[in-house]
Design an enzyme around this catalytic site. Structure first.
Site, PDB file in Angstrom:
ATOM      1  N   GLU A 161       0.807  -1.221   0.000  1.00  0.00           N
ATOM      2  CA  GLU A 161       0.000   0.000   0.000  1.00  0.00           C
ATOM      3  C   GLU A 161       0.845   1.278   0.000  1.00  0.00           C
ATOM      4  OE1 GLU A 161      -2.954  -0.016   3.081  1.00  0.00           O
ATOM      5  OE2 GLU A 161      -3.816  -1.919   2.435  1.00  0.00           O
ATOM      6  N   GLU A 351      -5.181  -8.710   1.529  1.00  0.00           N
ATOM      7  CA  GLU A 351      -5.725  -8.319   2.842  1.00  0.00           C
ATOM      8  C   GLU A 351      -7.215  -8.092   2.693  1.00  0.00           C
ATOM      9  OE1 GLU A 351      -3.999  -4.952   4.908  1.00  0.00           O
ATOM     10  OE2 GLU A 351      -1.968  -5.573   4.354  1.00  0.00           O
TER      11      GLU A 351
HETATM   12  C1  FCB Z   1      -4.083  -1.950   5.832  1.00  0.00           C
HETATM   13  C2  FCB Z   1      -2.652  -2.219   6.249  1.00  0.00           C
HETATM   14  C3  FCB Z   1      -2.516  -3.214   7.362  1.00  0.00           C
HETATM   15  C4  FCB Z   1      -3.594  -3.048   8.421  1.00  0.00           C
HETATM   16  C5  FCB Z   1      -4.963  -2.955   7.787  1.00  0.00           C
HETATM   17  C6  FCB Z   1      -6.097  -2.817   8.770  1.00  0.00           C
HETATM   18  O1  FCB Z   1      -4.161  -0.706   5.228  1.00  0.00           O
HETATM   19  O2  FCB Z   1      -1.904  -2.698   5.150  1.00  0.00           O
HETATM   20  O3  FCB Z   1      -1.225  -3.099   7.907  1.00  0.00           O
HETATM   21  O4  FCB Z   1      -3.302  -1.997   9.235  1.00  0.00           O
HETATM   22  O5  FCB Z   1      -5.000  -1.884   6.880  1.00  0.00           O
END
Ligand code: FCB
Length: 443
Positions: A161, A351
């Site tokens: 990210e 994620e």
């Molecule tokens: C994302 C991050 C991760 C975590 C989640 C909730 O943006 O990559 O580290 O904090 O959010």
């Protein structure tokens, strides 16, 4: 239960700074998140990552937990500050930690997917991401990891990210290093993408048998109304989120609006950078949590950005505990939106998850909100895969409750509860559901 192909990969994701602790062990250097945490008022509960989930000492137990839950894939990040010393040389003690972790994963039949940079930039690098040299230092670090650990790493992402490092870190200023300057955030974004390209080149100069990619969080942004000013604002937010990071991967110039926002700093982007950023990739990781709603900018900062984000009404029932809207349809919309614009390589959802702060009661945690969130998103994902989208796997965020950046330990994202006093781990209801889903007969 949603049905997935039998080849679909199931895993969990974590990040070094959020779980490892071991803050100064084995010659680990401070990162910009260590220095940021030390500044009063930066982290909601005044906490830091020095101990976190103590994964540095408990990784065997954590790997055993993954294996018990049936997770066969693990996405984690390597702390740059642990494996390279201040002179840029390999740090044997830090590398040894990851060698042991990777050995343990191998023993349990879990395939690693390592991210080289999940925000914990070494604090001693002058200027951080505002300095072009940092991109070259990243490439040197990448080469060290490729040489020292590459034989144990089948799949590697350069950055996690980069939008967050660039814009939360240098425009909004709520993430390390806490700078608030719009042109600088765009320069940081450029240097991050340059680091990505140099990193891929550096890795491939050492080994060619690793699948390489990058992890992005291309959020979907809907306008607050049909008014043309709101529609234009949502478009600006998407340019910043998506085009700034995806265009360089495919050798496309940044949108003119973004270059304009950089002002004279835009001259620091060299023509030769474009070809470096656009390295062929084996995969792309997409992180998805929610969508945004944008409207026309009001104050001066928003005008500089070109949009104002409207947070959801906190009384709405469909929010997670951190206040993010539960919007599973967005997963489908964002993936299709990207595929319509860029020729993406195969996708992994790297994620997805929810903040659900339900406490332990009688040694059990009934995290019904997270369960609901995962059920909705995995039903959505199953439909997407069935319809033919090339999505090969899913990593839930996160294995453990952990240090949630500026929220400290106040938000819990784990499918496993962590008692920070005793470091005891307790799988929650969502973990048991996921375990069942993974073992369910697939097509
Ligand atoms: C994302 C991050 C991760 C975590 C989640 C909730 O943006 O990559 O580290 O904090 O959010």
């Amino acid at each position: 239960m949603p049905i997935f192909p039998s080849s679909f990969e199931w895993g969990c994701a974590t990040a070094a700074f959020q779980i490892e602790g071991g803050g100064s062990e084995g010659g680990k250097l401070p990162s910009i998140w260590d220095t940021f945490c030390a500044q009063p008022g930066r982290i909601k509960d005044g906490s830091n990552g020095l101990i976190a989930c103590d994964h540095f000492h408990r990784f065997r137990e954590d790997v055993a937990l993954m294996a018990d839950l049936g997770l066969r894939h693990y996405r984690f990040s390597i702390a740059w500050t642990r494996v390279v010393d201040e002179q840029g040389r390999p740090n044997p003690a830090g590398l040894d930690f990851y060698r042991q972790l990777l050995g343990e994963l191998h023993k349990r039949g879990i395939t690693p997917n390592a991210t080289l940079f999940h925000w914990d930039l070494p604090a001693h690098l002058p200027g951080g991401w505002l300095n072009r040299d940092t991109a070259h230092h990243f490439a040197e670090y990448t080469q060290i990891v490729a040489r020292e650990l590459g034989d144990l790493l089948p799949r590697v992402a350069t950055l996690n990210e980069p939008w967050c490092s660039a814009f939360l870190g240098h425009d909004i200023g709520v993430f390390a290093p806490g700078v608030q300057d719009r042109p600088s955030s765009l320069l940081a974004a450029h240097h991050l993408m340059l680091a990505h390209g140099l990193g891929v080149q550096a890795w491939r100069s050492v080994r060619r048998d690793t699948q390489l990619g990058i992890v992005l969080n291309p959020e979907l942004c809907d306008p607050a109304s049909d008014a043309p000013v709101d529609v234009a604002a949502a478009h600006m937010a998407e340019l910043e989120r998506n085009d700034v990071f995806l265009n360089p991967l495919f050798n496309r110039e940044w949108p003119a609006e973004m270059l304009k926002q950089m002002g004279p700093l835009a001259e620091q982007r060299l023509t030769s950078d474009a070809a470096i950023c656009a390295q062929p990739l084996d995969f792309i990781g997409l992180n998805y949590y929610t969508r945004s709603i944008a409207q026309a900018p009001l104050d001066a900062d928003e005008k500089r950005r070109g949009y104002r984000l409207v947070p959801p009404d906190p009384h709405r029932p469909d929010l997670t505990h951190i206040g993010w809207e539960i919007y599973p349809k967005g997963l489908d919309r964002v993936v299709r939106n990207l595929l319509a614009q860029w020729p993406l390589p195969p996708i992994w959802i790297t994620e997805n998850g929810a903040a659900d702060n339900t406490p332990l009661v009688d040694a059990a945690c009934n995290d019904a909100l997270r369960l609901h969130y995962l059920q909705l998103h995995l039903a959505q994902l199953a439909d997407m895969v069935t319809s033919g989208l090339d999505i090969r796997g899913y990593y839930v965020w996160s294995l453990l409750d952990n240090f949630e950046w500026a929220h400290g330990y106040s938000q819990r994202f784990g499918i496993v509860h962590v008692d920070y006093q005793t470091q005891q781990r307790t799988p929650k209801a969502s973990a048991r559901w996921l375990q069942q889903l993974i073992s369910f007969p697939q097509t």
